[in-house]
Design a protein around this motif. Structure first.
Motif, mmCIF file in Angstrom:
data_model
loop_
_atom_site.group_PDB
_atom_site.id
_atom_site.type_symbol
_atom_site.label_atom_id
_atom_site.label_comp_id
_atom_site.label_asym_id
_atom_site.label_seq_id
_atom_site.Cartn_x
_atom_site.Cartn_y
_atom_site.Cartn_z
ATOM 1 N N ILE A 1 0.948 -1.186 -0.212
ATOM 2 C CA ILE A 1 -0.052 -0.224 -0.084
ATOM 3 C C ILE A 1 0.990 1.209 -0.112
ATOM 4 O O ILE A 1 1.666 1.259 0.900
ATOM 5 C CB ILE A 1 -0.995 0.179 1.075
ATOM 6 C CG1 ILE A 1 -1.883 -1.422 1.239
ATOM 7 C CG2 ILE A 1 -1.845 1.232 1.079
ATOM 8 C CD1 ILE A 1 -2.704 -1.345 2.558
ATOM 9 N N LYS A 2 0.882 2.132 -1.207
ATOM 10 C CA LYS A 2 1.678 3.147 -1.037
ATOM 11 C C LYS A 2 1.302 4.185 -0.212
ATOM 12 O O LYS A 2 -0.006 4.552 0.021
ATOM 13 C CB LYS A 2 1.508 3.757 -2.516
ATOM 14 C CG LYS A 2 2.544 5.143 -2.898
ATOM 15 C CD LYS A 2 2.250 5.542 -4.036
ATOM 16 C CE LYS A 2 3.355 6.867 -4.478
ATOM 17 N NZ LYS A 2 3.220 7.408 -5.747
ATOM 18 N N PRO A 3 2.270 4.713 0.601
ATOM 19 C CA PRO A 3 1.911 5.796 1.919
ATOM 20 C C PRO A 3 1.303 7.044 1.242
ATOM 21 O O PRO A 3 1.796 7.450 0.083
ATOM 22 C CB PRO A 3 3.231 6.205 2.412
ATOM 23 C CG PRO A 3 4.154 4.697 1.978
ATOM 24 C CD PRO A 3 3.599 4.301 0.827
ATOM 25 N N THR A 4 0.193 7.345 1.770
ATOM 26 C CA THR A 4 -0.434 8.619 1.279
ATOM 27 C C THR A 4 0.432 9.888 1.328
ATOM 28 O O THR A 4 1.331 9.779 2.200
ATOM 29 C CB THR A 4 -1.837 8.820 1.843
ATOM 30 O OG1 THR A 4 -1.645 9.048 3.188
ATOM 31 C CG2 THR A 4 -2.798 7.446 1.611
ATOM 32 N N ASP A 5 0.208 10.911 0.664
ATOM 33 C CA ASP A 5 0.789 12.236 0.901
ATOM 34 C C ASP A 5 1.111 12.692 2.386
ATOM 35 O O ASP A 5 1.523 13.199 2.880
ATOM 36 C CB ASP A 5 0.207 13.125 -0.003
ATOM 37 C CG ASP A 5 0.762 12.943 -1.557
ATOM 38 O OD1 ASP A 5 1.550 11.967 -1.806
ATOM 39 O OD2 ASP A 5 -0.065 13.558 -2.388
ATOM 40 N N ASP B 1 2.207 -2.380 6.674
ATOM 41 C CA ASP B 1 1.916 -0.929 6.245
ATOM 42 C C ASP B 1 1.336 0.214 6.941
ATOM 43 O O ASP B 1 0.985 1.137 6.759
ATOM 44 C CB ASP B 1 0.915 -1.106 5.001
ATOM 45 C CG ASP B 1 1.795 -1.696 3.827
ATOM 46 O OD1 ASP B 1 2.962 -1.479 3.527
ATOM 47 O OD2 ASP B 1 0.966 -2.492 3.322
ATOM 48 N N HIS B 2 1.455 -0.420 8.417
ATOM 49 C CA HIS B 2 0.749 0.648 9.452
ATOM 50 C C HIS B 2 1.802 1.749 9.795
ATOM 51 O O HIS B 2 2.988 1.516 9.686
ATOM 52 C CB HIS B 2 0.410 -0.108 10.588
ATOM 53 C CG HIS B 2 -0.480 0.529 11.605
ATOM 54 N ND1 HIS B 2 0.072 1.637 12.525
ATOM 55 C CD2 HIS B 2 -1.795 0.839 11.888
ATOM 56 C CE1 HIS B 2 -0.957 2.228 13.100
ATOM 57 N NE2 HIS B 2 -2.012 1.650 12.807
ATOM 58 N N HIS C 1 8.090 -5.621 4.727
ATOM 59 C CA HIS C 1 6.849 -5.901 4.246
ATOM 60 C C HIS C 1 6.675 -7.092 3.443
ATOM 61 O O HIS C 1 5.724 -8.035 3.881
ATOM 62 C CB HIS C 1 6.340 -4.806 2.776
ATOM 63 C CG HIS C 1 5.164 -4.977 2.430
ATOM 64 N ND1 HIS C 1 4.771 -6.009 1.172
ATOM 65 C CD2 HIS C 1 3.922 -4.540 2.381
ATOM 66 C CE1 HIS C 1 3.797 -5.794 0.782
ATOM 67 N NE2 HIS C 1 3.016 -5.070 1.611
ATOM 68 N N SER C 2 7.607 -7.613 2.838
ATOM 69 C CA SER C 2 7.703 -9.168 2.253
ATOM 70 C C SER C 2 8.921 -9.703 2.605
ATOM 71 O O SER C 2 9.931 -9.859 1.710
ATOM 72 C CB SER C 2 7.394 -8.923 0.686
ATOM 73 O OG SER C 2 6.322 -8.128 0.212
ATOM 74 N N PRO C 3 9.011 -10.206 3.829
ATOM 75 C CA PRO C 3 10.274 -10.610 4.211
ATOM 76 C C PRO C 3 10.671 -11.992 3.702
ATOM 77 O O PRO C 3 9.907 -12.839 3.120
ATOM 78 C CB PRO C 3 10.002 -11.247 5.886
ATOM 79 C CG PRO C 3 8.513 -11.307 5.766
ATOM 80 C CD PRO C 3 8.092 -10.286 4.830
#
Length: 256
Positions: A11-15, A77-78, A56-58
C-alpha cells in the motif's frame, strides 16, 4: 527478492502519511541527520523514502531472523511500522537485515513516537491569555539578583530527585534572579483579574501531569514544558520560557 505480486500488494503511503512521517523526524534523517527535503529549481524535492521497519515482504531467512523480535504493528504498512529515512540509510538498513539494526530501529521509532505524541499535546493544553501580560511586563528585567525567596516556596533541592545536576543548577539560577519579579507580576495581575494566577498555575500542573502520565522523565518534561510554553504564549525566546518554567517548578506543585 519480492515477487511482482508481493510488490503490487504494497500500500503506497499517502501524501498525508508521508508528511506525518517527515514531521515525526523533524525533516532530518534520524540515522545520519541529513535533510530530507531540498530546494531544486525553486521547488521542494523529497529526498526521503518510507522504510518498513519489519519488512513488508520478508525473505524466508528474515522471517527466521526476526521471529522473536518485537513488532510495532502486525500490519507492516501501518504508520507504527514505517519511518522516514534518506535513501542511503534505507539501503543500509535493508541490506543486509540484522537483528542489531532492527532492534535499534524499533527503539528509534518508539522514541520518535513518544516525542511526537508530546508535541500533539501542546495544542490540547492552552494557557489563559493573561499569562502574556506577565510575560510582556518582564521584557526589560534587570540583570541583578532580587530579594530572598519566599519561605513558603519549596526549594529546588526538595523537588524530584530525577532532575540531573546541570539542569538543577540552571533552574536554581533562574529562580534566584527572576522568581521575585515574576511572583510580583502575577500578584499585580490578580489585582486586575482575581484568581488569574491560580488558574494559570493549575493549567501548568495539569499539563505537567499529562506529560508524566505519558512516561516522560523529569528532564524530558522540562524540555517539553519549555517547548509547550513557547508554543502557547507570545514567548519565542527559549531562555525566557525556561525562566517561567523554573518559576512554576519553584512556585507550583510541579516536580513535587
Amino acid at each position: 527478492m519480492a515477487t511482482s505480486s508481493e510488490k503490487s500488494s504494497r500500500i503506497k503511503p499517502t501524501d498525508n502519511l508521508q508528511l506525518i512521517l517527515f514531521d515525526e523526524v523533524n525533516g532530518l534523517c534520524p540515522q545520519c541527520n541529513k535533510p530530507l527535503m531540498k530546494n531544486l529549481k525553486k521547488q521542494k524535492t523529497k529526498l526521503f523514502e518510507v522504510a518498513h521497519i519489519y519488512p513488508h515482504s520478508p525473505h524466508p531467512h528474515e522471517i527466521v531472523l526476526l521471529e522473536n523480535e518485537t513488532r510495532l504493528n502486525d500490519n507492516s504498512d501501518h504508520e507504527d511500522n514505517l519511518i522516514a529515512l534518506c535513501r542511503d540509510c534505507h539501503k543500509i538498513f535493508d541490506n543486509p537485515r540484522t537483528i542489531e539494526g532492527y532492534q535499534a530501529m524499533v527503539l528509534l521509532k518508539k522514541e520518535l513516537q513518544r516525542l511526537y505524541k508530546l508535541k500533539t499535546l501542546w495544542h490540547e493544553n492552552k494557557l489563559d491569555y493573561e499569562i502574556n501580560e506577565v510575560i510582556n511586563s518582564l521584557a526589560n528585567l534587570k540583570e541583578e539578583a532580587r530579594a530572598e525567596l519566599s519561605f513558603s516556596a519549596l526549594k529546588i533541592d526538595e523537588k524530584d530527585k530525577e532532575l540531573n545536576f546541570m539542569l538543577k543548577i540552571k533552574i536554581k539560577s533562574y529562580v534566584q534572579y527572576f522568581y521575585t519579579d515574576i511572583r510580583e507580576k502575577f500578584a499585580e495581575l490578580d489585582k486586575i483579574t482575581p484568581y488569574s494566577s491560580d488558574t494559570i498555575f493549575s493549567q501548568v500542573k495539569t499539563y505537567y501531569l499529562k506529560l508524566k502520565k505519558e512516561g516522560a522523565d523529569q528532564n524530558q518534561i522540562f524540555r517539553a514544558l519549555t517547548e509547550w510554553f513557547c508554543s502557547v504564549t507570545e514567548v519565542k525566546n527559549v531562555e525566557m520560557a525556561e525562566i517561567f518554567i523554573s518559576f512554576f517548578i519553584q512556585n507550583c506543585e510541579v516536580y513535587s
